[in-house]
Design a protein around this motif. Structure first.
Motif, PDB file in Angstrom:
ATOM      1  N   LEU A  40       0.836  -1.206   0.000  1.00 39.17           N
ATOM      2  CA  LEU A  40       0.000   0.000   0.000  1.00 39.17           C
ATOM      3  C   LEU A  40       0.871   1.256   0.000  1.00 39.17           C
ATOM      4  CD1 LEU A  40      -2.727  -1.145   2.542  1.00 39.17           C
ATOM      5  CD2 LEU A  40      -2.954  -0.937   0.057  1.00 39.17           C
ATOM      6  N   GLN A  41       1.958   1.227   0.737  1.00 41.20           N
ATOM      7  CA  GLN A  41       2.879   2.361   0.763  1.00 41.20           C
ATOM      8  C   GLN A  41       3.499   2.583  -0.615  1.00 41.20           C
ATOM      9  OE1 GLN A  41       5.919   2.036   3.726  1.00 41.20           O
ATOM     10  NE2 GLN A  41       6.907   3.942   3.142  1.00 41.20           N
ATOM     11  N   GLU A  42       3.856   1.506  -1.268  1.00 40.26           N
ATOM     12  CA  GLU A  42       4.447   1.634  -2.604  1.00 40.26           C
ATOM     13  C   GLU A  42       3.422   2.167  -3.613  1.00 40.26           C
ATOM     14  OE1 GLU A  42       7.183  -0.953  -5.695  1.00 40.26           O
ATOM     15  OE2 GLU A  42       6.791  -1.742  -3.694  1.00 40.26           O
ATOM     16  N   LEU A  43       2.153   1.776  -3.460  1.00 41.75           N
ATOM     17  CA  LEU A  43       1.107   2.324  -4.326  1.00 41.75           C
ATOM     18  C   LEU A  43       0.991   3.835  -4.138  1.00 41.75           C
ATOM     19  CD1 LEU A  43      -1.765  -0.315  -4.165  1.00 41.75           C
ATOM     20  CD2 LEU A  43      -0.697   0.571  -6.231  1.00 41.75           C
ATOM     21  N   ALA A  44       1.038   4.289  -2.892  1.00 40.91           N
ATOM     22  CA  ALA A  44       0.952   5.726  -2.616  1.00 40.91           C
ATOM     23  C   ALA A  44       2.151   6.457  -3.203  1.00 40.91           C
ATOM     24  CB  ALA A  44       0.857   5.963  -1.118  1.00 40.91           C
ATOM     25  N   GLU A  45       3.345   5.896  -3.055  1.00 43.66           N
ATOM     26  CA  GLU A  45       4.551   6.509  -3.619  1.00 43.66           C
ATOM     27  C   GLU A  45       4.485   6.543  -5.142  1.00 43.66           C
ATOM     28  OE1 GLU A  45       7.839   4.316  -2.012  1.00 43.66           O
ATOM     29  OE2 GLU A  45       7.391   4.956   0.045  1.00 43.66           O
ATOM     30  N   LEU A  46       3.930   5.493  -5.719  1.00 48.41           N
ATOM     31  CA  LEU A  46       3.789   5.428  -7.171  1.00 48.41           C
ATOM     32  C   LEU A  46       2.877   6.544  -7.670  1.00 48.41           C
ATOM     33  CD1 LEU A  46       4.562   3.657  -9.639  1.00 48.41           C
ATOM     34  CD2 LEU A  46       2.437   2.415  -9.243  1.00 48.41           C
ATOM     35  N   GLU A  47       1.782   6.764  -6.955  1.00 50.49           N
ATOM     36  CA  GLU A  47       0.857   7.826  -7.346  1.00 50.49           C
ATOM     37  C   GLU A  47       1.516   9.204  -7.209  1.00 50.49           C
ATOM     38  OE1 GLU A  47      -3.683   9.405  -6.528  1.00 50.49           O
ATOM     39  OE2 GLU A  47      -2.943   7.662  -5.445  1.00 50.49           O
ATOM     40  N   ARG A  48       2.282   9.389  -6.148  1.00 50.60           N
ATOM     41  CA  ARG A  48       3.002  10.659  -5.981  1.00 50.60           C
ATOM     42  C   ARG A  48       3.986  10.871  -7.136  1.00 50.60           C
ATOM     43  NH1 ARG A  48       2.539   9.551  -0.379  1.00 50.60           N
ATOM     44  NH2 ARG A  48       4.444   8.302  -0.339  1.00 50.60           N
ATOM     45  N   ALA A  49       4.651   9.801  -7.556  1.00 52.19           N
ATOM     46  CA  ALA A  49       5.606   9.915  -8.659  1.00 52.19           C
ATOM     47  C   ALA A  49       4.895  10.290  -9.953  1.00 52.19           C
ATOM     48  CB  ALA A  49       6.369   8.607  -8.820  1.00 52.19           C
ATOM     49  N   LEU A  50       3.707   9.754 -10.164  1.00 56.81           N
ATOM     50  CA  LEU A  50       2.941  10.095 -11.368  1.00 56.81           C
ATOM     51  C   LEU A  50       2.508  11.551 -11.337  1.00 56.81           C
ATOM     52  CD1 LEU A  50       1.504   9.209 -14.004  1.00 56.81           C
ATOM     53  CD2 LEU A  50      -0.489   8.689 -12.568  1.00 56.81           C
ATOM     54  N   SER A  52       3.770  14.015  -9.694  1.00 55.20           N
ATOM     55  CA  SER A  52       4.895  14.954  -9.761  1.00 55.20           C
ATOM     56  C   SER A  52       5.620  14.904 -11.107  1.00 55.20           C
ATOM     57  CB  SER A  52       5.891  14.666  -8.636  1.00 55.20           C
ATOM     58  OG  SER A  52       6.536  13.423  -8.859  1.00 55.20           O
ATOM     59  N   GLY A  53       5.232  13.969 -11.965  1.00 58.22           N
ATOM     60  CA  GLY A  53       5.831  13.884 -13.292  1.00 58.22           C
ATOM     61  C   GLY A  53       7.113  13.069 -13.354  1.00 58.22           C
ATOM     62  N   GLN A  54       7.441  12.359 -12.291  1.00 55.49           N
ATOM     63  CA  GLN A  54       8.663  11.551 -12.283  1.00 55.49           C
ATOM     64  C   GLN A  54       8.541  10.315 -13.172  1.00 55.49           C
ATOM     65  OE1 GLN A  54       9.193  10.749  -8.147  1.00 55.49           O
ATOM     66  NE2 GLN A  54      10.199  12.704  -7.728  1.00 55.49           N
ATOM     67  N   ILE A  55       7.314   9.820 -13.338  1.00 61.40           N
ATOM     68  CA  ILE A  55       7.070   8.666 -14.205  1.00 61.40           C
ATOM     69  C   ILE A  55       5.915   8.983 -15.134  1.00 61.40           C
ATOM     70  CG2 ILE A  55       7.947   6.952 -12.545  1.00 61.40           C
ATOM     71  CD1 ILE A  55       5.012   6.286 -11.856  1.00 61.40           C
ATOM     72  N   ASP A  56       5.835   8.252 -16.247  1.00 55.72           N
ATOM     73  CA  ASP A  56       4.742   8.465 -17.185  1.00 55.72           C
ATOM     74  C   ASP A  56       3.569   7.528 -16.862  1.00 55.72           C
ATOM     75  OD1 ASP A  56       5.725   6.029 -18.007  1.00 55.72           O
ATOM     76  OD2 ASP A  56       6.154   6.629 -20.063  1.00 55.72           O
ATOM     77  N   GLN A  57       2.471   7.754 -17.551  1.00 55.25           N
ATOM     78  CA  GLN A  57       1.249   6.983 -17.292  1.00 55.25           C
ATOM     79  C   GLN A  57       1.443   5.500 -17.567  1.00 55.25           C
ATOM     80  OE1 GLN A  57      -1.713   8.370 -16.026  1.00 55.25           O
ATOM     81  NE2 GLN A  57      -2.308   6.230 -15.769  1.00 55.25           N
ATOM     82  N   GLU A  58       2.177   5.167 -18.606  1.00 55.97           N
ATOM     83  CA  GLU A  58       2.398   3.765 -18.960  1.00 55.97           C
ATOM     84  C   GLU A  58       3.159   3.031 -17.848  1.00 55.97           C
ATOM     85  OE1 GLU A  58       4.890   1.201 -22.246  1.00 55.97           O
ATOM     86  OE2 GLU A  58       4.110   3.157 -22.840  1.00 55.97           O
TER      87      GLU A  58
END
Length: 83
Positions: A40-50, A52-58
């Motif tokens: 769950l923590q990693e899901l939250a971090e993943l959403e923050r990265a999206l 903030s533009g650190q990762i793309d949608q794909e």
């Protein structure tokens, strides 16, 4: 068990001790593996990265699918074991 039984099985005590330790380590490892908190923590971090533009949608979609599959596995294990 009587005294005689204890004396006769005394040479096996180290084996029983090692077996107990292995069982305890396996139990703790299983508890950690099936803990949903880090997922769950990693899901939250993943959403923050999206956001903030650190990762793309794909990348987000691919990694999110992996994490959601992991959560499903954890839930199935909990249901099966009654945990």
């Amino acid at each position: 068990m009587g005294l005689l039984t204890h004396l006769l099985t005394l040479p096996l005590a180290p084996v029983r001790g090692v077996g107990w330790v292995v069982q305890q380590v396996a139990q703790v490892a299983e508890e950690e593996y099936y803990d949903s908190g880090p997922v769950l923590q990693e899901l939250a971090e993943l959403e923050r990265a999206l956001v903030s533009g650190q990762i793309d949608q794909e990348t987000f979609d691919r990694r999110e699918d992996e994490l959601l599959d992991r959560l499903e596995e954890i839930n199935r294990h909990r249901e099966a074991t009654g945990a």
